[in-house]
Write an enzyme that holds these catalytic residues in place. Structure first.
Site, PDB file in Angstrom:
ATOM      1  N   CYS A   1     -22.069 -14.165   4.152  1.00  6.05           N
ATOM      2  CA  CYS A   1     -23.041 -13.129   3.783  1.00  6.05           C
ATOM      3  C   CYS A   1     -24.435 -13.538   4.255  1.00  6.05           C
ATOM      4  O   CYS A   1     -24.675 -13.686   5.438  1.00  6.05           O
ATOM      5  CB  CYS A   1     -22.979 -12.822   2.285  1.00  6.05           C
ATOM      6  SG  CYS A   1     -23.839 -11.310   1.835  1.00  6.05           S
TER       7      CYS A   1
ATOM      8  N   HIS B   1     -17.470 -11.102   1.832  1.00  3.63           N
ATOM      9  CA  HIS B   1     -17.264 -12.187   0.871  1.00  3.63           C
ATOM     10  C   HIS B   1     -15.787 -12.531   0.784  1.00  3.63           C
ATOM     11  O   HIS B   1     -15.067 -11.915   0.002  1.00  3.63           O
ATOM     12  CB  HIS B   1     -17.792 -11.781  -0.503  1.00  3.63           C
ATOM     13  CG  HIS B   1     -19.282 -11.724  -0.570  1.00  3.63           C
ATOM     14  ND1 HIS B   1     -20.046 -12.826  -0.850  1.00  3.63           N
ATOM     15  CD2 HIS B   1     -20.148 -10.714  -0.339  1.00  3.63           C
ATOM     16  CE1 HIS B   1     -21.329 -12.500  -0.810  1.00  3.63           C
ATOM     17  NE2 HIS B   1     -21.424 -11.219  -0.494  1.00  3.63           N
TER      18      HIS B   1
ATOM     19  N   GLU C   1     -14.455 -14.870  -0.706  1.00  2.00           N
ATOM     20  CA  GLU C   1     -14.140 -15.340  -2.060  1.00  2.00           C
ATOM     21  C   GLU C   1     -13.913 -14.196  -3.041  1.00  2.00           C
ATOM     22  O   GLU C   1     -13.457 -14.408  -4.154  1.00  2.00           O
ATOM     23  CB  GLU C   1     -15.255 -16.279  -2.561  1.00  2.00           C
ATOM     24  CG  GLU C   1     -16.550 -15.608  -3.045  1.00  2.00           C
ATOM     25  CD  GLU C   1     -17.491 -15.151  -1.913  1.00  2.00           C
ATOM     26  OE1 GLU C   1     -17.078 -15.185  -0.733  1.00  2.00           O
ATOM     27  OE2 GLU C   1     -18.630 -14.748  -2.236  1.00  2.00           O
TER      28      GLU C   1
END
Lengths: 261, 212
Positions: free
Chosen positions: B81, B189, B191
């Site tokens: 990001c 992202h 994650e």
């Protein structure tokens, strides 16, 4: 193309989920972590926890819930309910929440939106608006909505459209818009309210309140131009699964994230 | 010694990245120590928030040099990001104190970061498709056009086509993944991108393991 998001909302009190009857396959349907994992497996695009814990002393419970959920579920997690300081926002975000949803506290202190956005970035700040029609019999071209605080208990005198614009200006990254007229009715979202707000702001709007059928979700995303739909009852009571919702929307031509992405 | 250092950029999603890396059997440490960073066998560089704030924080923590050193040593490096945007030369996202100057990045990937044009909702929030522009181990086992989770208002424009790794449509086609040797950046992202995101992190782990 950006997918329309389907977001289950779980009401959590004292660290326990308070709604839902269909979860016969879960060991403990009242465990927010297990329920979040269930919806994650089902293809939810995000999870929202709304903490409705009444006593201030028991507020720690939600932090622990967030911490455990973030260990198990790798999709965005939003937490709302009683968040009134930047410190508490930070605690939730550090525990694994991706966004915090602000509501009552910012009606008294709108500067909290700005403080949160400056500290954590706009993308972390969701402004939740609970709105009710001012005059139920007003003509369609002259509708007005008033913002309510404290979970819809008290009128604030604020116009919902003006408040949404103000929230965007102060740094909100998304708006979570609940129609109090439609909430709980299963009669459909207030698409006029949605269209009014999505037309007034440039940030994404999440529709909430009133979903009873798959067509209602479709209407919120098309007529209301919402970017995401929050769903509670229709998921918790087993009327539809997330797969049902996504299949329906995809068949009608809306982009959704496939369940086996 | 850990094979992977997550840069402590004081951003809100630091723990999410740590948890996701652990989930795919990586053993990261979180650090803001320039010595540990400059000699790290591999780095994940996360970031959310504003470009100018992050850039000034890096310089305040004396991490700019350490990051550049790690990149120069050619160790596997993944920017996420804002961590990807900071790899670029500069950004339109200005700081309040220097309103008319573009903010300077690490300049590891030539190019600049721009704000999305008005018209579509900003920030670009939600799940969008990523199409790798060529086959690469970072995207091994991930479908072309798989959905990843995004949340950002600015996008990167690499100067050279060679740095393009992935593309995403939002009104137009923008760069959602970049590459420069062993240096990778993703705008989304991983994650928070479910199984596809965890797979990408696990692929990054394989890239690290292959080079140890």
């Amino acid at each position: 193309m950006l997918a329309k998001r389907i977001i289950p909302c779980l009401d959590v009190r004292d660290g326990r989920v308070v709604k839902g009857t269909r979860f016969i396959n879960l060991k403990d349907a009242g465990d927010p972590v297990e329920r979040a994992e269930f919806y994650n497996r089902e293809g939810a695009d995000e999870i929202v926890f709304l903490d409705i814990t009444a006593s201030f002393e028991k507020r720690r419970a939600i932090v622990e819930v967030v911490e455990k959920t973030a260990d198990a579920v790798f999709i965005p997690l939003t937490v709302g309910g009683g968040i009134d300081t930047v410190e508490f926002m930070q605690e939730l975000l550090q525990s694994g929440a991706d966004k915090v949803s602000l509501n009552t506290a910012i009606l008294k202190n709108p500067g909290l939106i700005q403080a949160g956005a400056e500290r954590f970035g706009n993308q972390c700040i969701v402004v939740a608006i609970d709105a009710r029609r001012v005059n139920q019999s007003a003509p369609a071209d002259n509708l007005q909505w008033e913002v309510y605080s404290h979970g819809g208990r008290y009128p604030t005198g604020r116009d919902a459209i003006e408040w949404a614009i103000e929230a965007e200006r102060l740094g909100a990254g998304e708006i979570l818009l609940t129609s109090m007229d439609a909430d709980g009715t299963l009669d459909g979202y207030d698409t006029a309210l949605l269209a009014a707000i999505t037309g007034a702001v440039g940030i994404p709007v999440i529709a909430s309140g009133g979903a009873g059928t798959l067509e209602h979700l479709y209407q919120a995303l098309t007529v209301g131009k919402a970017h995401a739909v929050l769903a509670a009852s229709i998921l918790h009571y087993g009327t539809y699964s997330i797969k049902d919702i996504k299949n329906y929307l995809a068949a009608k031509g809306l982009p959704v994230r496939p369940i086996n992405n | 010694m850990s094979s992977l250092v997550i840069i402590d950029s004081e951003c809100a999603n630091l723990n999410s990245i740590y948890k996701a890396a652990r989930k795919v059997a990586l053993e990261p440490v979180i650090s803001d120590n320039p010595h540990i960073i400059s000699s790290a066998p591999a780095i994940i560089f996360p970031g959310v928030g504003s470009f100018a704030h992050a850039a000034s924080l890096l310089s305040k923590k004396k991490l700019t040099e350490a990051l550049l050193e790690a990149i120069a040593r050619g160790k596997p490096f993944l920017g996420i990001c804002l961590g990807m945007q900071l790899l670029f030369s500069k950004s339109e996202e200005t700081s309040l104190s220097r309103l008319n100057e573009p903010s300077e990045g690490l300049n590891a990937v030539p190019g600049e970061v721009r704000r999305f044009p008005a018209g579509l909702p900003i920030p670009h929030v939600g799940w969008n498709r990523v199409d790798p522009v060529f086959e690469h181990p970072l995207f091994a086992g991930i479908n072309d056009g798989a959905y990843f989770y995004f949340t950002h208002s600015y996008y990167a424009r690499p100067e050279h086509k060679d740095n393009l790794l992935g593309l995403t449509e939002y009104g137009f086609s923008f760069t959602s993944a970049v590459i420069s040797g062993n240096l990778y950046g993703v705008q989304f992202h991983p994650e928070k991108s479910g199984p596809a995101g965890l797979r990408l992190l696990s692929n990054f782990g394989k890239i690290i393991a292959d080079q140890l």
